[in-house]
Design an enzyme around this catalytic site. Structure first.
Site, mmCIF file in Angstrom:
data_model
loop_
_atom_site.group_PDB
_atom_site.id
_atom_site.type_symbol
_atom_site.label_atom_id
_atom_site.label_comp_id
_atom_site.label_asym_id
_atom_site.label_seq_id
_atom_site.Cartn_x
_atom_site.Cartn_y
_atom_site.Cartn_z
ATOM 1 N N LYS A 90 -5.803 -13.631 -51.839
ATOM 2 C CA LYS A 90 -4.947 -12.440 -51.930
ATOM 3 C C LYS A 90 -5.467 -11.393 -50.973
ATOM 4 O O LYS A 90 -6.668 -11.108 -50.955
ATOM 5 C CB LYS A 90 -4.998 -11.900 -53.375
ATOM 6 C CG LYS A 90 -4.104 -10.706 -53.603
ATOM 7 C CD LYS A 90 -2.693 -11.109 -53.932
ATOM 8 C CE LYS A 90 -1.686 -9.987 -53.767
ATOM 9 N NZ LYS A 90 -1.217 -9.807 -52.358
ATOM 10 N N GLN A 111 -12.435 -8.320 -49.150
ATOM 11 C CA GLN A 111 -11.410 -8.545 -50.169
ATOM 12 C C GLN A 111 -11.927 -9.419 -51.322
ATOM 13 O O GLN A 111 -11.512 -9.253 -52.464
ATOM 14 C CB GLN A 111 -10.196 -9.217 -49.496
ATOM 15 C CG GLN A 111 -8.882 -9.012 -50.211
ATOM 16 C CD GLN A 111 -8.217 -7.680 -49.917
ATOM 17 O OE1 GLN A 111 -8.112 -7.270 -48.790
ATOM 18 N NE2 GLN A 111 -7.756 -7.004 -50.953
ATOM 19 N N LYS A 114 -13.795 -6.976 -53.586
ATOM 20 C CA LYS A 114 -12.843 -5.990 -54.114
ATOM 21 C C LYS A 114 -11.974 -6.616 -55.198
ATOM 22 O O LYS A 114 -11.806 -6.071 -56.282
ATOM 23 C CB LYS A 114 -11.957 -5.495 -52.961
ATOM 24 C CG LYS A 114 -10.955 -4.432 -53.352
ATOM 25 C CD LYS A 114 -9.856 -4.244 -52.316
ATOM 26 C CE LYS A 114 -10.394 -3.950 -50.926
ATOM 27 N NZ LYS A 114 -9.308 -3.506 -50.008
ATOM 28 N N LYS A 126 -7.191 -12.470 -45.862
ATOM 29 C CA LYS A 126 -6.576 -11.406 -45.057
ATOM 30 C C LYS A 126 -5.876 -12.035 -43.867
ATOM 31 O O LYS A 126 -6.284 -13.114 -43.404
ATOM 32 C CB LYS A 126 -7.657 -10.452 -44.547
ATOM 33 C CG LYS A 126 -7.122 -9.123 -44.080
ATOM 34 C CD LYS A 126 -6.929 -8.174 -45.261
ATOM 35 C CE LYS A 126 -6.323 -6.851 -44.891
ATOM 36 N NZ LYS A 126 -6.405 -5.910 -46.035
ATOM 37 N N GLY A 165 0.887 -5.938 -47.781
ATOM 38 C CA GLY A 165 0.834 -4.982 -46.681
ATOM 39 C C GLY A 165 -0.577 -4.559 -46.324
ATOM 40 O O GLY A 165 -1.535 -4.799 -47.051
ATOM 41 N N ASP A 166 -0.703 -3.963 -45.168
ATOM 42 C CA ASP A 166 -1.930 -3.295 -44.709
ATOM 43 C C ASP A 166 -1.475 -2.398 -43.552
ATOM 44 O O ASP A 166 -0.273 -2.110 -43.434
ATOM 45 C CB ASP A 166 -2.994 -4.319 -44.274
ATOM 46 C CG ASP A 166 -4.380 -3.684 -44.103
ATOM 47 O OD1 ASP A 166 -5.052 -3.443 -45.119
ATOM 48 O OD2 ASP A 166 -4.794 -3.412 -42.955
ATOM 49 N N THR A 209 -2.485 2.374 -53.982
ATOM 50 C CA THR A 209 -3.811 2.497 -53.365
ATOM 51 C C THR A 209 -4.260 3.958 -53.384
ATOM 52 O O THR A 209 -5.392 4.275 -53.780
ATOM 53 C CB THR A 209 -3.799 1.939 -51.931
ATOM 54 O OG1 THR A 209 -3.202 0.643 -51.952
ATOM 55 C CG2 THR A 209 -5.211 1.825 -51.386
ATOM 56 N N ASN A 240 0.408 4.827 -45.645
ATOM 57 C CA ASN A 240 0.655 4.585 -47.064
ATOM 58 C C ASN A 240 -0.462 5.126 -47.948
ATOM 59 O O ASN A 240 -0.204 5.833 -48.928
ATOM 60 C CB ASN A 240 0.834 3.074 -47.293
ATOM 61 C CG ASN A 240 0.938 2.735 -48.759
ATOM 62 O OD1 ASN A 240 -0.049 2.403 -49.390
ATOM 63 N ND2 ASN A 240 2.134 2.862 -49.304
ATOM 64 N N SER A 380 -0.922 -5.203 -56.784
ATOM 65 C CA SER A 380 -0.319 -6.431 -56.256
ATOM 66 C C SER A 380 -0.469 -7.567 -57.262
ATOM 67 O O SER A 380 0.457 -8.363 -57.466
ATOM 68 C CB SER A 380 -1.014 -6.847 -54.955
ATOM 69 O OG SER A 380 -0.497 -6.134 -53.861
HETATM 70 P P1 NDP Z 1 -0.597 2.516 -42.509
HETATM 71 O O1 NDP Z 1 -0.229 1.663 -41.381
HETATM 72 O O2 NDP Z 1 0.432 2.930 -43.492
HETATM 73 O O3 NDP Z 1 -1.316 3.847 -42.006
HETATM 74 C C1 NDP Z 1 -2.461 3.779 -41.218
HETATM 75 C C2 NDP Z 1 -2.851 5.187 -40.797
HETATM 76 O O4 NDP Z 1 -4.103 5.147 -40.127
HETATM 77 C C3 NDP Z 1 -1.864 5.803 -39.837
HETATM 78 O O5 NDP Z 1 -1.870 7.178 -40.000
HETATM 79 C C4 NDP Z 1 -2.451 5.399 -38.488
HETATM 80 O O6 NDP Z 1 -2.068 6.243 -37.424
HETATM 81 C C5 NDP Z 1 -3.928 5.508 -38.748
HETATM 82 N N1 NDP Z 1 -4.651 4.553 -37.904
HETATM 83 C C6 NDP Z 1 -4.533 3.218 -37.879
HETATM 84 N N2 NDP Z 1 -5.328 2.654 -36.968
HETATM 85 C C7 NDP Z 1 -5.968 3.672 -36.391
HETATM 86 C C8 NDP Z 1 -6.927 3.744 -35.382
HETATM 87 N N3 NDP Z 1 -7.387 2.643 -34.757
HETATM 88 N N4 NDP Z 1 -7.396 4.963 -35.053
HETATM 89 C C9 NDP Z 1 -6.936 6.074 -35.692
HETATM 90 N N5 NDP Z 1 -6.022 6.061 -36.651
HETATM 91 C C10 NDP Z 1 -5.545 4.887 -37.007
HETATM 92 O O7 NDP Z 1 -1.787 1.746 -43.253
HETATM 93 P P2 NDP Z 1 -2.353 1.946 -44.720
HETATM 94 O O8 NDP Z 1 -2.266 3.359 -45.141
HETATM 95 O O9 NDP Z 1 -1.764 0.901 -45.572
HETATM 96 O O10 NDP Z 1 -3.888 1.538 -44.487
HETATM 97 C C11 NDP Z 1 -4.904 2.501 -44.220
HETATM 98 C C12 NDP Z 1 -6.251 1.901 -44.565
HETATM 99 O O11 NDP Z 1 -6.287 1.578 -45.950
HETATM 100 C C13 NDP Z 1 -6.611 0.606 -43.834
HETATM 101 O O12 NDP Z 1 -8.022 0.578 -43.654
HETATM 102 C C14 NDP Z 1 -6.221 -0.477 -44.839
HETATM 103 O O13 NDP Z 1 -6.933 -1.666 -44.617
HETATM 104 C C15 NDP Z 1 -6.641 0.205 -46.126
HETATM 105 N N6 NDP Z 1 -6.020 -0.285 -47.360
HETATM 106 C C16 NDP Z 1 -4.669 -0.355 -47.494
HETATM 107 C C17 NDP Z 1 -4.121 -0.767 -48.695
HETATM 108 C C18 NDP Z 1 -2.663 -0.788 -48.926
HETATM 109 O O14 NDP Z 1 -2.266 -1.099 -50.051
HETATM 110 N N7 NDP Z 1 -1.830 -0.457 -47.968
HETATM 111 C C19 NDP Z 1 -4.974 -1.201 -49.806
HETATM 112 C C20 NDP Z 1 -6.381 -1.013 -49.583
HETATM 113 C C21 NDP Z 1 -6.864 -0.594 -48.391
HETATM 114 P P3 NDP Z 1 -0.768 5.881 -36.553
HETATM 115 O O15 NDP Z 1 0.396 6.225 -37.425
HETATM 116 O O16 NDP Z 1 -0.883 6.720 -35.337
HETATM 117 O O17 NDP Z 1 -0.873 4.422 -36.272
HETATM 118 O O1 2IT Z 2 -6.991 -4.009 -48.228
HETATM 119 C C1 2IT Z 2 -6.272 -4.239 -49.211
HETATM 120 O O2 2IT Z 2 -6.728 -4.353 -50.350
HETATM 121 C C2 2IT Z 2 -4.822 -4.333 -48.989
HETATM 122 N N1 2IT Z 2 -4.357 -4.153 -47.871
HETATM 123 C C3 2IT Z 2 -3.911 -4.689 -50.117
HETATM 124 C C4 2IT Z 2 -3.912 -6.170 -50.362
HETATM 125 C C5 2IT Z 2 -2.905 -6.659 -51.375
HETATM 126 O O3 2IT Z 2 -2.857 -7.889 -51.521
HETATM 127 O O4 2IT Z 2 -2.214 -5.877 -52.010
#
Ligand code: NDP
Ligand code: 2IT
Length: 448
Positions: A90, A111, A114, A126, A165-166, A209, A240, A380
């Site tokens: 997952k 992961q 976690k 992943k 998603g990620d 998250t 997100n 999830s």
């Molecule tokens: P999104 O794509 O929704 O948002 C990512 C954000 O981070 C955007 O604002 C983006 O800017 C910025 N960003 C991405 N890459 C870079 C970079 N190289 N340098 C600077 N800014 C950057 O992703 P999420 O919010 O889903 O994910 C954010 C983090 O949280 C990641 O590390 C992800 O692995 C982690 N995560 C996500 C989960 C989820 O459920 N979605 C769960 C657990 C962890 P821009 O818009 O300009 O690209």
């Molecule tokens: O980093 C993470 O935990 C995620 N992007 C969410 C993974 C998931 O299966 O919901």
């Protein structure tokens, strides 16, 4: 040589070109020393650390797709199935030009621990691609997602491996991928999470998250005899995780003064307007300059190398929610000098090892992403449960389960740290608590 050091050397030698993966393994193995030392002979004989640092399988594939000009584009797709000792693989799918095997392996490795911390039956994996969704039309996004899933569909399934998603993958991309999986496999099953609400998605997964990060942070703050009300918070990112972390922080009475994206950041002394942020980022998919243009109190700054960005302000709580290694030692020094009281990671590995150690050395309670951002994958897993029983639960039901899980995680990592004489070291507590469950399952299942 200690078993941990021996395996760390092997991992570094075998994966010399994978810095993020080495970083993640180094952090975890170093913090597992008390547990590994106590069981050294058994773990060595069973090669526990060699097995837990080597993915079950790594899939890489070509993703050809047709752009709007009729030209064929080619990206590289990945799925790393890391460990399925406690449940089906997952983990999310990251779409970002920086994606490579090192990044997907570090994320898959994290992961495993976690997902174990959530207490739910999910293993770790992943995936992703170096595809850049920025500036692509909906049609191009769909073409890419369909091609990606055409290959990925061979390796996943509701009881095998369940992506989500990620970065760069939200409800739109999950929808296109789900549609293609259904066509190819002729199965209507919970093979992906983060689905739309009309076709098997769970209420509260979108928020999970960010909300989960705040539920855990709130519990930590409370357990330090403090309260969220009135706290000033710096958040990075505006995707997100950042959006829903901002929303929940403000619901809990805190004021979030920063958000950022890959080109710049906002400082808004009145507090971030979440509805405006959602409009700019979720609806218009625009840059943060549009937020600043619409709100008088907001200042926009263009990102330049070496600047502290969102970490330069006087805040009580810092919540990095963008990407890996976005908070380095210089940022940590600045935050500590400005009196930061708590740090919790919404993103995966956003804080460098040096910065993490600096917070710990300065007695700033610090919770790493494996614990603090586990609310997304936990929800999830709740989506998977609902899909299996072909029912859907109310927002309140899912949200209250999420809160229970996050409060439980805080106490599990706090207890694990105390048990091994490292009170307050939540990084070690999380790694140990996550590891113990996976290792017990691995040992019970024999050599595999
Ligand atoms: P999104 O794509 O929704 O948002 C990512 C954000 O981070 C955007 O604002 C983006 O800017 C910025 N960003 C991405 N890459 C870079 C970079 N190289 N340098 C600077 N800014 C950057 O992703 P999420 O919010 O889903 O994910 C954010 C983090 O949280 C990641 O590390 C992800 O692995 C982690 N995560 C996500 C989960 C989820 O459920 N979605 C769960 C657990 C962890 P821009 O818009 O300009 O690209
Ligand atoms: O980093 C993470 O935990 C995620 N992007 C969410 C993974 C998931 O299966 O919901």
């Amino acid at each position: 040589m200690a078993y941990v050091d021996e395996v760390l050397e092997k991992v570094k030698a075998k994966n010399a070109d994978q810095p993020e993966f080495i970083q993640a393994v180094t952090e975890v193995l170093n913090s597992l020393r008390p547990v590994v030392d106590a069981n050294e002979a058994q773990y060595r004989k069973l090669a526990i650390l060699e097995r837990i640092t080597e993915p079950d399988r790594q899939i890489m594939f070509r993703v050809p797709w047709l752009d709007d000009n009729g030209n064929v584009q080619v990206n590289r797709g990945f799925r790393v199935q890391f460990n399925n000792s406690i449940g089906p693989y997952k983990g999310g799918i990251r779409l970002h030009p920086s994606v490579n095997l090192s990044i997907i392996k570090f994320l898959g490795f994290e992961q495993v621990f976690k997902n174990s911390l959530t207490t739910l039956p999910i293993g770790g994996g992943k995936g992703g691609s170096d595809f850049d969704p920025k500036g692509k039309s909906d049609n191009e996004i769909m073409k890419f997602c369909q091609s990606f899933m055409t290959e990925l569909s061979k390796y996943i399934g509701a009881d095998t491996d369940v992506p989500a998603g990620d970065i760069g993958t939200g409800a739109r991309e999950i929808g296109f991928m789900f549609g293609q999986y259904k066509r190819i496999r002729d199965l209507y099953e919970g093979v992906l999470t983060g689905k739309g609400l009309t076709y098997g998605g769970s209420l509260a997964r979108t928020e999970a998250t960010g909300y989960g990060l705040l539920y855990l942070t709130e519990e930590m703050v409370k357990c330090h005899g403090d309260k969220m009300e009135g706290k000033v918070v710096a958040i990075s990112g505006s995707g997100n995780v950042a959006i829903y972390a901002t929303q929940k922080a403000q619901q809990l009475g805190a004021k979030v003064v920063t958000v950022s994206d890959s080109t710049g950041w906002i400082y808004d002394e009145e507090g971030i307007d979440v509805e405006l942020l959602k409009e700019v980022k979720e609806v218009k998919r625009a840059r943060l300059t549009e937020y600043a243009a619409a709100k008088k109190s907001a200042q926009y700054f263009e990102k330049k190398n070496g600047e502290h960005g969102v970490w330069q302000y006087k805040v009580d709580i810092a919540l990095p929610c963008a990407t890996q290694n976005e908070l380095d030692i210089e940022d940590a020094k600045m935050l500590v000098a400005n009196g930061v009281k708590y740090v919790a990671e919404g993103a995966n590995m956003p804080t460098t090892i040096e910065a993490t150690e600096y917070f710990q050395a300065n007695n700033v309670p610090f919770v790493g992403g494996k614990a603090a951002n586990a609310g997304g994958v936990a929800t999830s897993a709740l989506e998977m449960s609902q899909n299996s029983e072909r029912l859907s639960w109310s927002f309140e039901e899912v949200d209250s389960k999420l809160k229970g899980i996050m409060v439980g995680i805080y106490h599990a990592i706090d207890d694990a740290a105390k048990k091994y004489g490292m009170e307050g070291n939540y990084v070690a507590g999380a790694n140990i608590a996550g590891f113990e469950k996976v290792v017990n399952a691995m040992i019970a299942q024999g050599v595999c």
